[in-house]
Design a protein around this motif. Structure first.
Motif, short mmCIF file in Angstrom:
data_model
loop_
_atom_site.label_atom_id
_atom_site.label_comp_id
_atom_site.label_asym_id
_atom_site.label_seq_id
_atom_site.Cartn_x
_atom_site.Cartn_y
_atom_site.Cartn_z
N TRP A 155 0.82 -1.21 0.00
CA TRP A 155 0.00 0.00 0.00
C TRP A 155 0.86 1.26 0.00
O TRP A 155 0.47 2.29 0.55
N THR A 156 2.03 1.16 -0.61
CA THR A 156 2.90 2.33 -0.77
C THR A 156 2.67 2.95 -2.14
O THR A 156 2.22 2.28 -3.09
N VAL A 157 3.00 4.25 -2.26
CA VAL A 157 2.90 4.95 -3.54
C VAL A 157 4.19 4.69 -4.31
O VAL A 157 5.26 5.19 -3.95
N ALA A 158 4.09 3.91 -5.37
CA ALA A 158 5.27 3.55 -6.16
C ALA A 158 5.61 4.63 -7.18
O ALA A 158 6.77 4.74 -7.61
N TYR A 159 4.61 5.41 -7.59
CA TYR A 159 4.84 6.43 -8.61
C TYR A 159 3.81 7.53 -8.45
O TYR A 159 2.64 7.28 -8.17
N ARG A 160 4.28 8.77 -8.63
CA ARG A 160 3.39 9.91 -8.76
C ARG A 160 3.94 10.81 -9.85
O ARG A 160 5.10 11.22 -9.80
N GLY A 161 3.09 11.12 -10.81
CA GLY A 161 3.56 11.96 -11.91
C GLY A 161 2.53 12.02 -13.02
O GLY A 161 1.37 11.65 -12.84
N PRO A 162 2.94 12.45 -14.21
CA PRO A 162 2.00 12.55 -15.32
C PRO A 162 1.62 11.17 -15.86
O PRO A 162 2.30 10.17 -15.63
N VAL A 163 0.52 11.13 -16.61
CA VAL A 163 0.03 9.88 -17.19
C VAL A 163 1.06 9.27 -18.13
O VAL A 163 1.15 8.04 -18.27
N SER A 164 1.88 10.10 -18.74
CA SER A 164 2.89 9.61 -19.69
C SER A 164 3.88 8.65 -19.06
O SER A 164 4.51 7.86 -19.77
N GLY A 165 4.03 8.70 -17.74
CA GLY A 165 5.00 7.81 -17.08
C GLY A 165 4.39 6.54 -16.52
O GLY A 165 5.10 5.74 -15.90
N LEU A 166 3.09 6.34 -16.75
CA LEU A 166 2.42 5.19 -16.14
C LEU A 166 2.94 3.85 -16.66
O LEU A 166 3.17 2.92 -15.88
N ALA A 167 3.11 3.73 -17.96
CA ALA A 167 3.52 2.45 -18.53
C ALA A 167 4.86 2.00 -17.97
O ALA A 167 5.02 0.84 -17.55
N ALA A 182 9.17 10.46 -11.55
CA ALA A 182 8.62 11.37 -12.55
C ALA A 182 9.60 12.50 -12.82
O ALA A 182 10.26 13.00 -11.91
N THR A 183 9.68 12.90 -14.07
CA THR A 183 10.58 14.00 -14.45
C THR A 183 9.82 15.25 -14.85
O THR A 183 10.43 16.24 -15.25
N ALA A 184 8.50 15.19 -14.76
CA ALA A 184 7.68 16.36 -15.10
C ALA A 184 6.44 16.34 -14.22
O ALA A 184 6.03 15.30 -13.71
N ALA A 185 5.87 17.51 -14.02
CA ALA A 185 4.65 17.62 -13.22
C ALA A 185 3.44 17.64 -14.14
O ALA A 185 3.54 17.97 -15.32
N SER A 186 2.31 17.29 -13.60
CA SER A 186 1.08 17.37 -14.36
C SER A 186 0.76 18.82 -14.69
O SER A 186 1.01 19.73 -13.90
N THR A 187 0.21 19.03 -15.87
CA THR A 187 -0.21 20.37 -16.27
C THR A 187 -1.73 20.50 -16.29
O THR A 187 -2.28 21.41 -16.91
N GLY A 188 -2.40 19.56 -15.62
CA GLY A 188 -3.85 19.60 -15.57
C GLY A 188 -4.36 20.77 -14.76
O GLY A 188 -3.60 21.52 -14.12
N ALA A 189 -5.67 20.94 -14.76
CA ALA A 189 -6.30 22.06 -14.07
C ALA A 189 -6.07 21.97 -12.57
O ALA A 189 -6.09 20.89 -11.97
N LEU A 190 -5.83 23.13 -11.94
CA LEU A 190 -5.68 23.19 -10.50
C LEU A 190 -7.00 22.81 -9.81
O LEU A 190 -8.08 23.17 -10.27
N ILE A 191 -6.89 22.09 -8.70
CA ILE A 191 -8.04 21.74 -7.88
C ILE A 191 -7.88 22.41 -6.53
O ILE A 191 -6.87 22.23 -5.85
#
Length: 663
Positions: A155-167, A182-191
């Motif tokens: 139940w650990t977070v193995a990855y956090r980043g953009p969808v492009s790094g999922l595969a 991850a080498t880049a941050a998401s550019t999605g809309a702020l929540i």
């Protein structure tokens, strides 16, 4: 250790583990991630419903190879553009056991708007509704289109980043290799998370104790149904990790009606503000605050009878419950002590040994059985009932049920051994009207005794309905099933074909069974159907499952299964002084509604399941008099004498009898 205690220990451990150092977070998430978005080292359990009102609990995904959560907000062009890629990923990696979910924590998006957005954008995965923002806050979410990969083994977070790094992250996790940062941050809309960090200003004295007093202490006090007493700051603080865990998983308060559907007069859910206050207070360290302890100021003891002293107390014959084994239903009877007929306005069943009493059903009989054993076939009206976790039954104003003078009262007692011998001395408190009410309450059951659940099946669905031939007014619904039940709902289909969802239990809880009373009674026009759905989890991921490797059918014991939604209503053309043939009104459609899975008003051969289905199947050609390949209601009604019947007046039995062979 009890299961409840283990859950509390796990919650405490997970909470402490989640407080990772800044250096650990940086190593985990990569320097490109916004520094204010702290990613937890591990993810505590949670349960959220999706936009289709299906429940998803994180820790029941133990059989997944990975869990992917992608944040979503309506109108976000970035995530919309990623929809085709997400669909491909979900298809490719879903076949490898990866669970894909979207998480909407936006305060701007309603359930209906999220459904429309998902359909428009083509999101091919559930969208979890995080309207209280508790889960998004815990993950450190800041934007839409952020992807999280969670390892179900730890139940650990193995990855956090953009969808492009999922595969790459999923491939590495599957191979047991280090997951690339991850080498880049998401550019999605702020929540916007306006209450993030609000716990620092909250205290027990000012903010938390009033909520507990209003919503929790009635059960969690001396003599209460709750397993611990929340009657002082010290007690509350000691149980605070568990309080956080049961709120995140929506196990407490034990009121499972989803707040997105309907209004209920007995609603015990916490409000969004109360949920956030309690969770934020725990996460900020559970500060006491200045002043006297509001809960410790008065000694709190649950009353013997929550509705006050009853007009009549029925002492159910004592029974010794063995420490182990299977106990057949007990059916004692006692003379009715009432020398004159009275109208019932409320009842309270008080289990003598709460751990062993699964349910109590009752019925009035015209005479005392000579052998002292009750028979449901002779019952004519209920004198109260109980199932695990249920409370008092109170009729609406000016509506009641009649208890005649004399005769006898029969009981159906279901006991479940729990490891030690116990003696049960249950009681029923009955409350009468001072003068007769004008209106009469009735009950009917949406039931399916033909259910068959295959081994190791995660989401098995069943449907049944009851059709109303006359106008009625619906007051409440009481869903009932056993350990493998996962979800339940109730719909109204009017003669014009329109369907309205009346009640949704995205997560059915065997330990807390109750009646759900509508804030306003619901008109049921003649020709309408009340349709119930049940979802069953016969897999190993169901922690309550006695055995996932067996086929499960209808049965009286808890290790078997049921499909049983009792509804309370009144006929609009009936008064207490002018009663109708209640049972006769359902005679033509009750069996049809049990088996008609496609809800077309006929029975096809493919719909015939279980022993009852086999019996009908053997006489199919004989019953299908017009030879159209289906059995309609009139044909089935004409053949009723060939089929097994078992009634007990206005109160349906807890299971259908399927023992009489077809002639």
């Amino acid at each position: 250790m009890t299961r409840l205690g283990m859950i509390g220990l796990l919650a405490t451990t997970a909470f402490v583990a989640g407080c990772a150092s800044d250096s650990q977070q940086a190593a985990l998430t990569g320097s490109a991630i916004n520094a204010s978005a702290t990613t937890p080292a591990s993810v505590d359990n949670f349960m959220l419903v999706d936009a289709n009102l299906e429940a998803h609990e994180l820790y029941r995904m133990t059989d997944a190879s990975a869990v992917v959560i992608v944040t979503q907000a309506n109108g976000d062009a970035v995530l919309r553009g990623l929809a085709p890629q997400l669909k491909t990923l979900a298809s490719t990696y879903g076949a490898k056991g990866v669970e894909f979910l979207l998480l909407n924590s936006s305060l701007k998006d309603s359930r209906e708007a999220i459904l429309a957005e998902a359909a428009s954008a083509g999101y091919a995965m559930p969208v979890l509704l995080d309207g209280n923002q508790i889960i998004g806050e815990g993950l450190g979410v800041t934007r839409s289109a952020e992807a999280f990969v969670i390892n179900p083994k730890t139940w650990t977070v193995a990855y956090r980043g953009p969808v492009s790094g999922l595969a790459a992250a999923l491939d590495a996790l599957a191979a047991g290799q280090p997951v690339p940062a991850a080498t880049a941050a998401s550019t999605g809309a702020l929540i916007d998370f306006p209450h993030r960090g609000a716990g620092a200003k909250l205290t027990y004295v000012k903010d938390v104790a009033p909520i507990l007093e209003a919503k929790c202490v009635a059960c969690h006090q001396e003599g209460g149904i709750g397993p611990m007493q929340l009657t002082s700051y010290e007690m509350v603080k000691g149980f605070s990790p568990m309080i956080r865990e049961v709120i995140r998983t929506d196990r407490m308060p034990p009121y499972n009606a989803d707040p997105h559907v309907g209004k209920f007069s007995d609603d015990k859910n916490l409000s969004p503000a109360e949920i956030k206050t309690l969770v934020h207070w725990v996460e900020a360290g559970s500060a006491r605050g200045d002043g006297a302890d509001p809960l410790a100021a008065v000694k709190r003891v649950a009353p013997e009878w929550p509705l006050g002293k009853p007009d009549l107390v029925l002492n159910i014959p004592s029974f010794k419950v063995p420490a182990s084994g299977v106990v057949d239903y007990q059916r004692p009877a006692m003379p009715n002590p009432q020398l004159e007929g009275r109208w019932i306005r409320a009842t309270t069943v008080k289990p003598g040994d709460r751990q062993s009493v699964h349910h109590v059903l009752t019925g009035w009989m015209s005479e005392m059985p000579k052998n002292g054993v009750s028979s449901e076939t002779r019952w004519r009206g209920s004198v109260g009932g109980y199932a695990v976790g249920s409370e008092s039954s109170v009729y609406a104003k000016n509506v009641g049920s009649f208890l005649p003078a004399g005769g006898a009262i029969g009981f159906q007692m279901h006991y479940t051994p729990y490891g030690k011998e116990a003696v049960d001395n249950s009681q029923i408190g009955v409350y009468f009207y001072d003068k007769p009410p004008e209106l009469m309450m009735r009950n009917v059951v949406v039931i399916d005794g033909t259910i068959t659940i295959q081994p190791n099946t995660k989401r098995h669905k069943e449907v049944a309905y009851v059709e109303f031939p006359n106008d009625a007014l619906l007051y409440s619904a009481f869903p009932h099933a056993h350990y493998r039940a996962y979800a339940s709902d109730l719909w109204l289909q009017t003669p014009d074909g329109k369907k309205t969802l009346l009640l949704s239990l995205p997560r059915y809880d065997f330990n807390w069974q109750r009646s759900y009373t509508f804030a306003q009674p619901i008109k049921v026009p003649a020709g309408s159907r009340l349709i119930a759905h049940y979802v069953y989890d016969n897999s190993r991921t169901n922690p309550a499952n006695p055995d996932p490797n067996i086929k499960v059918t209808w049965g009286e014991q808890s290790h078997e299964e049921m499909f049983f939604t009792s509804v309370a209503f009144r006929w609009l053309d009936e008064t207490a002084a002018k009663q109708v043939d209640h049972e006769g009104r359902f005679a033509k459609t009750r069996l049809l509604g049990m088996m008609d899975d496609n809800i077309d008003g006929k029975l096809q051969k493919a719909e015939l399941k279980g022993q009852m289905g086999n019996m009908i199947g053997m006489a199919f050609a004989k019953i299908d008099t017009n030879a159209d390949g289906a059995i309609d209601r009139d044909e089935l009604a004409a053949a009723q004498s060939l089929l097994p019947q078992r009634r007990r007046g206005g109160q349906a039995q807890d299971g259908p009898s399927e023992t009489t062979p077809l002639g």
